[in-house]
Scaffold this motif. Structure first.
Motif, PDB file in Angstrom:
ATOM      1  N   SER A 273     -10.375 -42.961  52.053  1.00 33.06           N
ATOM      2  CA  SER A 273      -9.139 -43.742  52.206  1.00 33.06           C
ATOM      3  C   SER A 273      -8.713 -43.812  53.664  1.00 33.06           C
ATOM      4  CB  SER A 273      -8.012 -43.130  51.368  1.00 33.06           C
ATOM      5  OG  SER A 273      -8.317 -43.199  49.997  1.00 33.06           O
ATOM      6  N   ASP A 274      -8.863 -42.706  54.368  1.00 28.19           N
ATOM      7  CA  ASP A 274      -8.492 -42.676  55.783  1.00 28.19           C
ATOM      8  C   ASP A 274      -9.429 -43.548  56.617  1.00 28.19           C
ATOM      9  OD1 ASP A 274      -6.423 -40.654  55.386  1.00 28.19           O
ATOM     10  OD2 ASP A 274      -8.086 -39.288  55.018  1.00 28.19           O
ATOM     11  N   VAL A 275     -10.707 -43.521  56.271  1.00 19.35           N
ATOM     12  CA  VAL A 275     -11.687 -44.310  57.017  1.00 19.35           C
ATOM     13  C   VAL A 275     -11.456 -45.802  56.802  1.00 19.35           C
ATOM     14  CG1 VAL A 275     -14.146 -44.896  57.180  1.00 19.35           C
ATOM     15  CG2 VAL A 275     -13.436 -42.499  57.109  1.00 19.35           C
ATOM     16  N   THR A 276     -11.185 -46.203  55.566  1.00 24.18           N
ATOM     17  CA  THR A 276     -10.963 -47.635  55.319  1.00 24.18           C
ATOM     18  C   THR A 276      -9.705 -48.125  56.041  1.00 24.18           C
ATOM     19  OG1 THR A 276      -9.897 -47.057  53.217  1.00 24.18           O
ATOM     20  CG2 THR A 276     -12.195 -47.726  53.126  1.00 24.18           C
ATOM     21  N   ALA A 277      -8.673 -47.286  56.082  1.00 22.50           N
ATOM     22  CA  ALA A 277      -7.471 -47.664  56.837  1.00 22.50           C
ATOM     23  C   ALA A 277      -7.797 -47.799  58.322  1.00 22.50           C
ATOM     24  CB  ALA A 277      -6.372 -46.629  56.623  1.00 22.50           C
ATOM     25  N   MET A 278      -8.617 -46.903  58.824  1.00 22.92           N
ATOM     26  CA  MET A 278      -9.018 -46.959  60.230  1.00 22.92           C
ATOM     27  C   MET A 278      -9.850 -48.210  60.506  1.00 22.92           C
ATOM     28  SD  MET A 278     -11.488 -44.297  62.271  1.00 22.92           S
ATOM     29  CE  MET A 278     -12.892 -44.904  61.322  1.00 22.92           C
ATOM     30  N   LEU A 279     -10.793 -48.508  59.609  1.00 32.92           N
ATOM     31  CA  LEU A 279     -11.633 -49.690  59.804  1.00 32.92           C
ATOM     32  C   LEU A 279     -10.799 -50.970  59.797  1.00 32.92           C
ATOM     33  CD1 LEU A 279     -14.746 -48.789  57.591  1.00 32.92           C
ATOM     34  CD2 LEU A 279     -14.573 -48.734  60.086  1.00 32.92           C
ATOM     35  N   ARG A 280      -9.760 -51.007  58.954  1.00 29.01           N
ATOM     36  CA  ARG A 280      -8.874 -52.176  58.952  1.00 29.01           C
ATOM     37  C   ARG A 280      -8.211 -52.348  60.315  1.00 29.01           C
ATOM     38  NH1 ARG A 280      -7.516 -50.595  53.644  1.00 29.01           N
ATOM     39  NH2 ARG A 280      -5.684 -49.451  54.395  1.00 29.01           N
ATOM     40  N   TYR A 282      -9.383 -51.663  63.069  1.00 30.58           N
ATOM     41  CA  TYR A 282     -10.365 -52.162  64.030  1.00 30.58           C
ATOM     42  C   TYR A 282     -10.876 -53.553  63.655  1.00 30.58           C
ATOM     43  CZ  TYR A 282     -10.598 -47.860  66.714  1.00 30.58           C
ATOM     44  OH  TYR A 282     -10.287 -46.806  67.537  1.00 30.58           O
ATOM     45  N   GLY A 283     -10.255 -54.164  62.651  1.00 32.54           N
ATOM     46  CA  GLY A 283     -10.592 -55.541  62.305  1.00 32.54           C
ATOM     47  C   GLY A 283     -11.757 -55.696  61.361  1.00 32.54           C
ATOM     48  N   PHE A 284     -12.129 -54.615  60.648  1.00 35.34           N
ATOM     49  CA  PHE A 284     -13.268 -54.691  59.737  1.00 35.34           C
ATOM     50  C   PHE A 284     -12.852 -54.961  58.293  1.00 35.34           C
ATOM     51  CE2 PHE A 284     -15.534 -51.549  62.772  1.00 35.34           C
ATOM     52  CZ  PHE A 284     -15.869 -52.598  63.619  1.00 35.34           C
ATOM     53  N   GLY A 285     -11.585 -55.220  58.052  1.00 35.44           N
ATOM     54  CA  GLY A 285     -11.120 -55.456  56.691  1.00 35.44           C
ATOM     55  C   GLY A 285     -11.283 -54.214  55.839  1.00 35.44           C
ATOM     56  N   ASP A 286     -11.279 -54.393  54.524  1.00 35.01           N
ATOM     57  CA  ASP A 286     -11.482 -53.265  53.608  1.00 35.01           C
ATOM     58  C   ASP A 286     -12.972 -53.021  53.424  1.00 35.01           C
ATOM     59  OD1 ASP A 286      -8.822 -52.592  53.081  1.00 35.01           O
ATOM     60  OD2 ASP A 286      -8.646 -54.283  51.704  1.00 35.01           O
ATOM     61  N   SER A 287     -13.664 -52.891  54.530  1.00 34.82           N
ATOM     62  CA  SER A 287     -15.118 -52.686  54.577  1.00 34.82           C
ATOM     63  C   SER A 287     -15.889 -53.872  54.010  1.00 34.82           C
ATOM     64  CB  SER A 287     -15.535 -51.402  53.842  1.00 34.82           C
ATOM     65  OG  SER A 287     -15.428 -51.538  52.442  1.00 34.82           O
ATOM     66  N   ASP A 288     -15.170 -54.953  53.599  1.00 33.76           N
ATOM     67  CA  ASP A 288     -15.865 -56.102  53.033  1.00 33.76           C
ATOM     68  C   ASP A 288     -16.606 -56.896  54.103  1.00 33.76           C
ATOM     69  OD1 ASP A 288     -13.387 -56.710  54.101  1.00 33.76           O
ATOM     70  OD2 ASP A 288     -13.105 -58.483  52.852  1.00 33.76           O
ATOM     71  N   ARG A 289     -16.317 -56.609  55.352  1.00 26.08           N
ATOM     72  CA  ARG A 289     -17.014 -57.305  56.430  1.00 26.08           C
ATOM     73  C   ARG A 289     -18.219 -56.511  56.933  1.00 26.08           C
ATOM     74  NH1 ARG A 289     -11.886 -59.624  59.994  1.00 26.08           N
ATOM     75  NH2 ARG A 289     -10.803 -60.602  58.236  1.00 26.08           N
ATOM     76  N   ILE A 290     -18.532 -55.429  56.246  1.00 24.55           N
ATOM     77  CA  ILE A 290     -19.738 -54.654  56.555  1.00 24.55           C
ATOM     78  C   ILE A 290     -20.793 -55.018  55.519  1.00 24.55           C
ATOM     79  CG2 ILE A 290     -20.714 -52.334  56.702  1.00 24.55           C
ATOM     80  CD1 ILE A 290     -17.949 -51.397  57.664  1.00 24.55           C
ATOM     81  N   SER A 291     -21.968 -55.409  55.973  1.00 30.43           N
ATOM     82  CA  SER A 291     -22.973 -55.961  55.061  1.00 30.43           C
ATOM     83  C   SER A 291     -23.833 -54.898  54.400  1.00 30.43           C
ATOM     84  CB  SER A 291     -23.865 -56.959  55.802  1.00 30.43           C
ATOM     85  OG  SER A 291     -24.508 -56.318  56.900  1.00 30.43           O
ATOM     86  N   ARG A 292     -24.082 -53.779  55.083  1.00 27.17           N
ATOM     87  CA  ARG A 292     -24.945 -52.746  54.511  1.00 27.17           C
ATOM     88  C   ARG A 292     -24.711 -51.420  55.219  1.00 27.17           C
ATOM     89  NH1 ARG A 292     -30.665 -54.155  57.394  1.00 27.17           N
ATOM     90  NH2 ARG A 292     -29.839 -55.649  58.899  1.00 27.17           N
ATOM     91  N   ILE A 293     -25.181 -50.372  54.580  1.00 24.98           N
ATOM     92  CA  ILE A 293     -25.063 -49.013  55.109  1.00 24.98           C
ATOM     93  C   ILE A 293     -26.464 -48.438  55.252  1.00 24.98           C
ATOM     94  CG2 ILE A 293     -24.211 -46.670  54.656  1.00 24.98           C
ATOM     95  CD1 ILE A 293     -21.992 -47.919  52.962  1.00 24.98           C
ATOM     96  N   VAL A 294     -26.701 -47.749  56.345  1.00 24.30           N
ATOM     97  CA  VAL A 294     -27.939 -46.990  56.519  1.00 24.30           C
ATOM     98  C   VAL A 294     -27.573 -45.510  56.496  1.00 24.30           C
ATOM     99  CG1 VAL A 294     -29.917 -46.504  57.999  1.00 24.30           C
ATOM    100  CG2 VAL A 294     -28.961 -48.825  57.914  1.00 24.30           C
ATOM    101  N   ILE A 295     -28.236 -44.756  55.643  1.00 24.77           N
ATOM    102  CA  ILE A 295     -27.989 -43.316  55.511  1.00 24.77           C
ATOM    103  C   ILE A 295     -29.104 -42.568  56.237  1.00 24.77           C
ATOM    104  CG2 ILE A 295     -27.799 -41.384  53.901  1.00 24.77           C
ATOM    105  CD1 ILE A 295     -25.444 -43.356  53.779  1.00 24.77           C
ATOM    106  N   THR A 296     -28.724 -41.744  57.217  1.00 26.32           N
ATOM    107  CA  THR A 296     -29.758 -41.012  57.955  1.00 26.32           C
ATOM    108  C   THR A 296     -30.287 -39.819  57.174  1.00 26.32           C
ATOM    109  OG1 THR A 296     -28.144 -39.604  59.112  1.00 26.32           O
ATOM    110  CG2 THR A 296     -28.788 -41.680  60.185  1.00 26.32           C
ATOM    111  N   HIS A 297     -29.419 -39.148  56.399  1.00 27.41           N
ATOM    112  CA  HIS A 297     -29.902 -38.018  55.598  1.00 27.41           C
ATOM    113  C   HIS A 297     -28.870 -37.650  54.535  1.00 27.41           C
ATOM    114  CE1 HIS A 297     -27.680 -36.093  58.924  1.00 27.41           C
ATOM    115  NE2 HIS A 297     -27.547 -35.010  58.174  1.00 27.41           N
ATOM    116  N   ALA A 298     -29.228 -36.678  53.698  1.00 28.46           N
ATOM    117  CA  ALA A 298     -28.506 -36.447  52.443  1.00 28.46           C
ATOM    118  C   ALA A 298     -27.342 -35.478  52.539  1.00 28.46           C
ATOM    119  CB  ALA A 298     -29.487 -35.940  51.371  1.00 28.46           C
ATOM    120  N   ASP A 299     -27.029 -34.935  53.703  1.00 34.40           N
ATOM    121  CA  ASP A 299     -25.881 -34.033  53.785  1.00 34.40           C
ATOM    122  C   ASP A 299     -24.598 -34.777  53.430  1.00 34.40           C
ATOM    123  OD1 ASP A 299     -26.834 -31.494  54.333  1.00 34.40           O
ATOM    124  OD2 ASP A 299     -26.955 -31.835  56.496  1.00 34.40           O
ATOM    125  N   ALA A 300     -23.662 -34.048  52.820  1.00 31.15           N
ATOM    126  CA  ALA A 300     -22.433 -34.663  52.312  1.00 31.15           C
ATOM    127  C   ALA A 300     -21.612 -35.331  53.402  1.00 31.15           C
ATOM    128  CB  ALA A 300     -21.586 -33.609  51.599  1.00 31.15           C
TER     129      ALA A 300
END
Length: 504
Positions: A273-280, A282-300
């Motif tokens: 919730s804090d990250v999505t508020a921060m991204l908003r 910065y002009g990224f909307g509710d993460s809807d303007r991010i097309s994909r995620i790359v995960i470097t590894h499995a740590d939480a």
């Protein structure tokens, strides 16, 4: 035969443990693990047994029948009071018949006829149920003069005769509404790492404190207390690279180009919730303007928020399997480590672990090599082309690196970290995991080899970029985006602090 775990709460008297062992033996149980430490809790014993299913049911029934089986973690009431007793033979014995009948456990008693108050006795006791405490008080008040010093039903004033009950009450607010069986099972896991680390010479108290500090620090840095240290750097011809360092755990990156925005790693789920508020902001909307995620590894702290984003994620098959196995050491020589397995469970609970649901897996075959690292695939983000490099598995099996040779940008996961750029708070938090698993790298030898190879790759890239006015940007899993100068990582740009109240 299956392996079962249970917790016993026994009377503190000779033969109590023997009686439990006799019951286990009677029903053909084999004890695989047992842990009791009077220094921690003088009555609680943890068992793991291998036994036929019907035998396990019988063992539980018999232990429950004699009052040994612990099935709940309700908080006992604590009472401390002064009572005026007649100074005659048998008066204390008479008084104690009331406390014994109520099921009270005396934790302290203080009387000295030569002392300052020869007419009164100071008593502290615990009762399993608050209603029993109320009834006992009513009964005593009808017979004796009493002065209540303390009456606590929260568990704060309990002594270490009920240490695990007290500890469980501190764990409850750090997790999402755990029921009693779940919390007992979690306590059993925690006891296992306490046992393991104590056998390595560590202080059990430090283990318990480190576990609580992990959960409380995460919880305390959400909402109004959330913050991020942010770097914004140009990348490519028209792109921008954002690095967000959260209060705890790994970095999240966003590559912003005219064609698309891509997120690399997500941070802990508890920060979503804090990250999505921060991204908003910065002009990224509710993460809807991010097309994909790359995960470097499995740590939480790198993938634990992925499931909250409705965005497809790219990851290594090994990362997917670690998530499925719920063991961060899976696929390594440390995969049978109880420390790694329990830590994975613990950090998942504290951090609201919610990994990506829609995962695209990288191919298993190697296309070519980049130094010692296999190149599994390539990916483009706008006008940037990245090689997806497979790690050797030093930090975690399935970790990947992203390398853009043309621009000199390298995402290193947790194999390279600019430790000098970490704040004291982040260093302190990171040290908790180091202590609880003894090393965050599942294979330290491979981790050192990876680090040397990555630094060599950065140095070679800098040589190639010499004269262009650019240096290889090292995007570490923790700490600042850095450059390599004189063999040391240095922050490429001073970060700016984001907070919910101040915004950008």
């Amino acid at each position: 035969m299956k392996r079962y775990a249970f917790v016993a709460r026994m009377p503190d008297r000779p033969g109590a443990l023997h009686r439990a062992a006799e019951i286990i033996t009677r029903y053909e149980g084999n004890i695989n693990r047992i842990h009791f430490d009077r220094r921690i809790d003088p009555r609680t014993v943890f068992f793991e047994v291998t036994v036929p299913e019907e035998g396990y049911a019988a063992i539980r029934d018999q232990l429950a029948l004699i009052g040994y089986l612990q099935t709940s973690l309700s908080t006992p009431s604590f009472l401390k009071f002064q009572v005026w007793l007649p100074h005659r033979t048998g008066s204390l014995d008479e008084f104690l018949t009331y406390t014994t009948a109520a099921g009270a456990n005396i934790s302290a008693i203080d009387f000295d006829e030569a002392g300052r108050h020869p007419d009164r006795v100071m008593i502290s006791l615990n009762l399993a149920e608050s209603e029993a405490a109320k009834n006992l008080l009513d009964r005593l008040k009808s017979q004796y003069r009493l002065e209540i010093i303390e009456y606590d039903t929260t568990g704060e004033q309990l002594d270490d005769t009920v240490f695990y009950v007290r500890f469980a009450q501190k764990l409850r607010p750090l997790m999402e509404s755990p029921d009693e069986p779940f919390l007992l099972a979690f306590l059993h896991d925690i006891n296992h790492i306490v046992q393991e680390l104590a056998n390595r010479g560590e202080d059990p108290k430090q283990v318990f404190d480190s576990i609580l500090a992990t959960g409380t620090t995460l919880t305390a840095t959400t909402g109004a207390s959330f913050y991020a240290d942010v770097q914004l750097l140009p990348i490519g011809s028209r792109g921008s690279l954002y690095c967000f360092q959260f209060p705890c755990g790994g970095n999240t990156f966003v590559i912003d180009t005219p064609a698309e925005r891509v997120m690399i790693d997500t941070g802990y789920g508890i920060y979503f919730s804090d990250v999505t508020a921060m991204l908003r902001s910065y002009g990224f909307g509710d993460s809807d303007r991010i097309s994909r995620i790359v995960i470097t590894h499995a740590d939480a702290d790198h993938c634990g928020g992925g499931g909250f984003f409705r965005i497809p994620a790219l990851m290594h098959p090994g990362t997917c399997e670690i998530i499925r196995q719920a063991n961060r050491a899976y696929g390594s020589r440390s995969q049978n480590s109880v420390l790694e397995e329990v830590y994975t469970t613990m950090i998942g609970l504290f951090s609201r672990f919610t990994p990506p649901r829609d995962a695209n897996l990288l191919p298993a075959e190697t296309k070519r090599m980049r130094g010692i690292f296999p190149v599994l695939d390539t990916m483009t983000v706008g006008d940037l082309e990245f090689e997806v490099l497979e790690s050797l598995g030093g930090h975690l099996y399935g970790q990947i690196f992203l390398f853009c040779p043309a621009e000199g940008v390298l995402f290193t996961g947790d194999s390279l970290i600019n430790f000098a750029s970490l704040t004291d708070e982040r260093r302190k938090y990171n040290s908790l995991a180091d202590f609880l698993v003894t090393s965050v790298n599942v294979d330290s030898d491979l981790a050192r080899k990876e680090r040397r190879a990555l630094l060599d790759l950065v140095a070679a890239t800098n040589e190639r970029l010499n004269g262009t006015g650019r240096e290889c940007l090292v995007c570490c899993g923790h700490g600042a985006v850095s450059v390599l100068r004189d063999g040391k990582l240095q922050s490429a740009l001073d970060p700016v602090r984001y907070t919910p109240s101040t915004g950008l």
